[in-house]
Enzyme design. Sequence first.
Site, PDB file in Angstrom:
ATOM      1  N   SER A 292     -15.030  -6.405  11.136  1.00  0.00           N
ATOM      2  CA  SER A 292     -15.258  -5.921  12.493  1.00  0.00           C
ATOM      3  C   SER A 292     -15.449  -4.411  12.477  1.00  0.00           C
ATOM      4  O   SER A 292     -15.040  -3.726  11.530  1.00  0.00           O
ATOM      5  CB  SER A 292     -14.072  -6.266  13.387  1.00  0.00           C
ATOM      6  OG  SER A 292     -12.944  -5.452  13.073  1.00  0.00           O
ATOM      7  N   ASP A 293     -16.050  -3.891  13.534  1.00  0.00           N
ATOM      8  CA  ASP A 293     -15.983  -2.456  13.766  1.00  0.00           C
ATOM      9  C   ASP A 293     -14.563  -2.138  14.232  1.00  0.00           C
ATOM     10  O   ASP A 293     -13.787  -3.036  14.584  1.00  0.00           O
ATOM     11  CB  ASP A 293     -17.008  -2.027  14.809  1.00  0.00           C
ATOM     12  CG  ASP A 293     -17.424  -0.572  14.655  1.00  0.00           C
ATOM     13  OD1 ASP A 293     -16.658   0.211  14.045  1.00  0.00           O
ATOM     14  OD2 ASP A 293     -18.496  -0.207  15.150  1.00  0.00           O
ATOM     15  N   TRP A 294     -14.216  -0.869  14.244  1.00  0.00           N
ATOM     16  CA  TRP A 294     -12.848  -0.477  14.560  1.00  0.00           C
ATOM     17  C   TRP A 294     -12.526  -0.814  16.017  1.00  0.00           C
ATOM     18  O   TRP A 294     -13.263  -0.432  16.915  1.00  0.00           O
ATOM     19  CB  TRP A 294     -12.672   1.006  14.288  1.00  0.00           C
ATOM     20  CG  TRP A 294     -12.226   1.322  12.883  1.00  0.00           C
ATOM     21  CD1 TRP A 294     -11.203   2.165  12.535  1.00  0.00           C
ATOM     22  CD2 TRP A 294     -12.749   0.826  11.645  1.00  0.00           C
ATOM     23  NE1 TRP A 294     -11.056   2.204  11.159  1.00  0.00           N
ATOM     24  CE2 TRP A 294     -11.999   1.393  10.590  1.00  0.00           C
ATOM     25  CE3 TRP A 294     -13.776  -0.073  11.306  1.00  0.00           C
ATOM     26  CZ2 TRP A 294     -12.227   1.102   9.250  1.00  0.00           C
ATOM     27  CZ3 TRP A 294     -14.014  -0.359   9.958  1.00  0.00           C
ATOM     28  CH2 TRP A 294     -13.244   0.227   8.966  1.00  0.00           C
TER      29      TRP A 294
END
Length: 214
Positions: free
Chosen positions: A189-191
């Site tokens: 995932s992105d942050w």
Amino acid sequence: MRPSNFASANVDEIVEQLTTDEAILLTAGVGFWHTHGVPRLGIQVIKVSEWPEWHQGGTISSWAPLQRFSPSGRAWREAKFRATPVILAPTCKIQRNPLGGWKDGTETTIKHFIFNDKENDRMGYDSIPSEGVLRGIYFIPFMLVQQHAKPWCFMASYNRVNRTRASENRHLLQDILRNEWKFDAANKSDWFGIYSIDLSINAGLDLEMLGTNK
């Protein structure tokens, strides 16, 4: 197993030896920049980074031919100096050709899959393309990267694609990336880009960032 021998390990055998708690820990990061390790099985902590600024797509994925390669040399040297085996770059979009020149043990994270084409409301908007538009325009740079470079990681975008979050989108992560393109490495995932643990895991996401102290 010694960590230095892990590259030649039988991954299926190691997975069989994981306890349930250890397997769960491996699905999420630790703080901002690290993954969990399992020392008894030789699974090392992995550090990731997107600093300094030119690690990211703006200069590495440039239109200028000289900039496509020269800054990337700086990037991998800096990554090696920082003991960072995985860089959160290059950014790959329809207007960018991610020629990175990565080498010497530093690996890439191709991002953001997919439709991260504007910053305004990037965590909320919903892109609703036809399958023809996806395959004829937006998939192309990501598909070529997978075909020719075999990156270690793909990073899901924040936004929705056809009403489903990219990090929860089985069509993107499984049907396209895994089954059609034969990607066999890590989806992350992105942050702060996870909205539902069960939906993202069932869609094929491997790693949540941030992790335990988010």
